[in-house]
Design a protein around this motif. Structure first.
Motif, PDB file in Angstrom:
ATOM      1  N   THR A  62       0.868  -1.164   0.000  1.00  0.00           N
ATOM      2  CA  THR A  62       0.000   0.000   0.000  1.00  0.00           C
ATOM      3  C   THR A  62       0.908   1.218   0.000  1.00  0.00           C
ATOM      4  O   THR A  62       1.907   1.233   0.719  1.00  0.00           O
ATOM      5  CB  THR A  62      -0.882   0.013   1.265  1.00  0.00           C
ATOM      6  OG1 THR A  62      -1.618  -1.195   1.320  1.00  0.00           O
ATOM      7  CG2 THR A  62      -1.827   1.184   1.260  1.00  0.00           C
ATOM      8  N   SER A  63       0.593   2.233  -0.813  1.00  0.00           N
ATOM      9  CA  SER A  63       1.483   3.395  -0.853  1.00  0.00           C
ATOM     10  C   SER A  63       0.728   4.687  -1.162  1.00  0.00           C
ATOM     11  O   SER A  63      -0.318   4.674  -1.806  1.00  0.00           O
ATOM     12  CB  SER A  63       2.569   3.192  -1.905  1.00  0.00           C
ATOM     13  OG  SER A  63       2.003   3.136  -3.194  1.00  0.00           O
ATOM     14  N   ILE A  64       1.315   5.786  -0.667  1.00  0.00           N
ATOM     15  CA  ILE A  64       0.877   7.142  -0.998  1.00  0.00           C
ATOM     16  C   ILE A  64       2.124   7.913  -1.413  1.00  0.00           C
ATOM     17  O   ILE A  64       3.143   7.863  -0.730  1.00  0.00           O
ATOM     18  CB  ILE A  64       0.220   7.865   0.187  1.00  0.00           C
ATOM     19  CG1 ILE A  64      -1.207   7.370   0.393  1.00  0.00           C
ATOM     20  CG2 ILE A  64       0.205   9.372  -0.018  1.00  0.00           C
ATOM     21  CD1 ILE A  64      -1.973   8.103   1.475  1.00  0.00           C
ATOM     22  N   ASP A  65       2.038   8.582  -2.550  1.00  0.00           N
ATOM     23  CA  ASP A  65       3.077   9.496  -3.014  1.00  0.00           C
ATOM     24  C   ASP A  65       2.394  10.833  -3.267  1.00  0.00           C
ATOM     25  O   ASP A  65       1.338  10.871  -3.912  1.00  0.00           O
ATOM     26  CB  ASP A  65       3.721   8.998  -4.317  1.00  0.00           C
ATOM     27  CG  ASP A  65       4.480   7.701  -4.126  1.00  0.00           C
ATOM     28  OD1 ASP A  65       5.454   7.727  -3.378  1.00  0.00           O
ATOM     29  OD2 ASP A  65       4.078   6.687  -4.708  1.00  0.00           O
ATOM     30  N   GLY A  85       7.863  20.386  -1.967  1.00  0.00           N
ATOM     31  CA  GLY A  85       7.953  19.377  -0.915  1.00  0.00           C
ATOM     32  C   GLY A  85       7.363  18.070  -1.404  1.00  0.00           C
ATOM     33  O   GLY A  85       6.520  18.060  -2.302  1.00  0.00           O
ATOM     34  N   SER A  86       7.807  16.939  -0.827  1.00  0.00           N
ATOM     35  CA  SER A  86       7.281  15.643  -1.256  1.00  0.00           C
ATOM     36  C   SER A  86       7.085  14.724  -0.062  1.00  0.00           C
ATOM     37  O   SER A  86       7.730  14.871   0.973  1.00  0.00           O
ATOM     38  CB  SER A  86       8.209  14.995  -2.287  1.00  0.00           C
ATOM     39  OG  SER A  86       9.425  14.616  -1.685  1.00  0.00           O
ATOM     40  N   LEU A  87       6.178  13.770  -0.228  1.00  0.00           N
ATOM     41  CA  LEU A  87       5.838  12.804   0.805  1.00  0.00           C
ATOM     42  C   LEU A  87       5.728  11.432   0.154  1.00  0.00           C
ATOM     43  O   LEU A  87       5.130  11.303  -0.912  1.00  0.00           O
ATOM     44  CB  LEU A  87       4.496  13.180   1.450  1.00  0.00           C
ATOM     45  CG  LEU A  87       3.870  12.171   2.403  1.00  0.00           C
ATOM     46  CD1 LEU A  87       4.595  12.212   3.747  1.00  0.00           C
ATOM     47  CD2 LEU A  87       2.401  12.473   2.607  1.00  0.00           C
ATOM     48  N   LYS A  88       6.301  10.423   0.785  1.00  0.00           N
ATOM     49  CA  LYS A  88       6.178   9.043   0.293  1.00  0.00           C
ATOM     50  C   LYS A  88       5.999   8.141   1.500  1.00  0.00           C
ATOM     51  O   LYS A  88       6.799   8.177   2.426  1.00  0.00           O
ATOM     52  CB  LYS A  88       7.425   8.629  -0.474  1.00  0.00           C
ATOM     53  CG  LYS A  88       7.384   7.182  -0.956  1.00  0.00           C
ATOM     54  CD  LYS A  88       8.661   6.777  -1.648  1.00  0.00           C
ATOM     55  CE  LYS A  88       8.737   7.459  -2.955  1.00  0.00           C
ATOM     56  NZ  LYS A  88       8.740   6.677  -4.134  1.00  0.00           N
ATOM     57  N   SER A 108      10.246  15.402   2.435  1.00  0.00           N
ATOM     58  CA  SER A 108      11.257  16.433   2.156  1.00  0.00           C
ATOM     59  C   SER A 108      10.539  17.749   1.898  1.00  0.00           C
ATOM     60  O   SER A 108       9.529  17.765   1.211  1.00  0.00           O
ATOM     61  CB  SER A 108      12.061  16.074   0.919  1.00  0.00           C
ATOM     62  OG  SER A 108      12.776  14.894   1.120  1.00  0.00           O
ATOM     63  N   PRO A 109      10.977  18.866   2.379  1.00  0.00           N
ATOM     64  CA  PRO A 109      12.152  19.051   3.227  1.00  0.00           C
ATOM     65  C   PRO A 109      11.882  18.544   4.634  1.00  0.00           C
ATOM     66  O   PRO A 109      10.761  18.593   5.101  1.00  0.00           O
ATOM     67  CB  PRO A 109      12.379  20.552   3.213  1.00  0.00           C
ATOM     68  CG  PRO A 109      11.046  21.142   2.892  1.00  0.00           C
ATOM     69  CD  PRO A 109      10.322  20.127   2.055  1.00  0.00           C
TER      70      PRO A 109
END
Length: 173
Positions: A62-65, A85-88, A108-109
């Protein structure tokens, strides 16, 4: 950079609802006046998501990007100049006989700035930004998941040449 702060820090928040297997994006308006050459100086970005469900079977995931972008409607990594900014987040169910799950999380950040004029993450020159995301499970059919974003920054006016350069750079990415 030739910028003059015109506001106190502002928090702009938004939520994007992600459907299993369907990438999505959401455009968020900023309170800017292009006639006055206003830009948004981003000092902090915070991202979070609803908890991920455990994968259904061994070897599944299961994933969220998600990412906050200046203009792009696709999920970007932090190495893109368009990405603010990013989220994984990922949960992988182990295929080992002992079972168990592996949880991976990256954002990030990873540190917030101090919000001073010399300390910022990026400058957004167009009057909006984009939240892009994707959510997926190997099994499919899972309930929707939300990604929550808060962008902190301040409005500033730019000189004509700086404003033109920032807008051109943003639109050509």
């Amino acid at each position: 950079m030739a910028l003059k702060q015109t506001s106190q820090p502002l928090n702009i928040g938004a939520t994007i609802d992600l459907v299993d297997g369907t990438p999505a994006s959401l455009q968020v308006s900023l309170p800017l006046s292009s006639l006055d050459r206003e830009v948004f100086v981003v000092t902090d970005v915070q991202m979070d998501s609803e908890p991920l469900p455990m994968p259904a079977a061994a070897g599944s995931q299961t994933s969220i990007d998600a990412s906050v972008n200046k203009t792009s409607t696709s999920v970007l990594k932090i190495n893109s100049p368009n990405c603010v900014g990013s989220l994984k987040r990922r949960i992988i169910e182990s295929a080992l006989p002992t079972g168990g799950a592996i949880y991976q999380d990256s954002y990030s950040p990873s540190e917030a700035s101090t919000g001073t004029m010399a300390d910022y993450l990026t400058v957004i020159a167009t009057p909006n930004f984009v939240i892009a995301g994707s959510y997926g499970t190997t099994a499919g059919g899972a309930g929707n998941r939300g990604v929550f974003v808060r962008v902190t920054g301040y409005r500033a006016t730019a000189t004509a040449d700086t404003y033109a350069a920032l807008v051109t750079e943003e639109l050509n990415q």
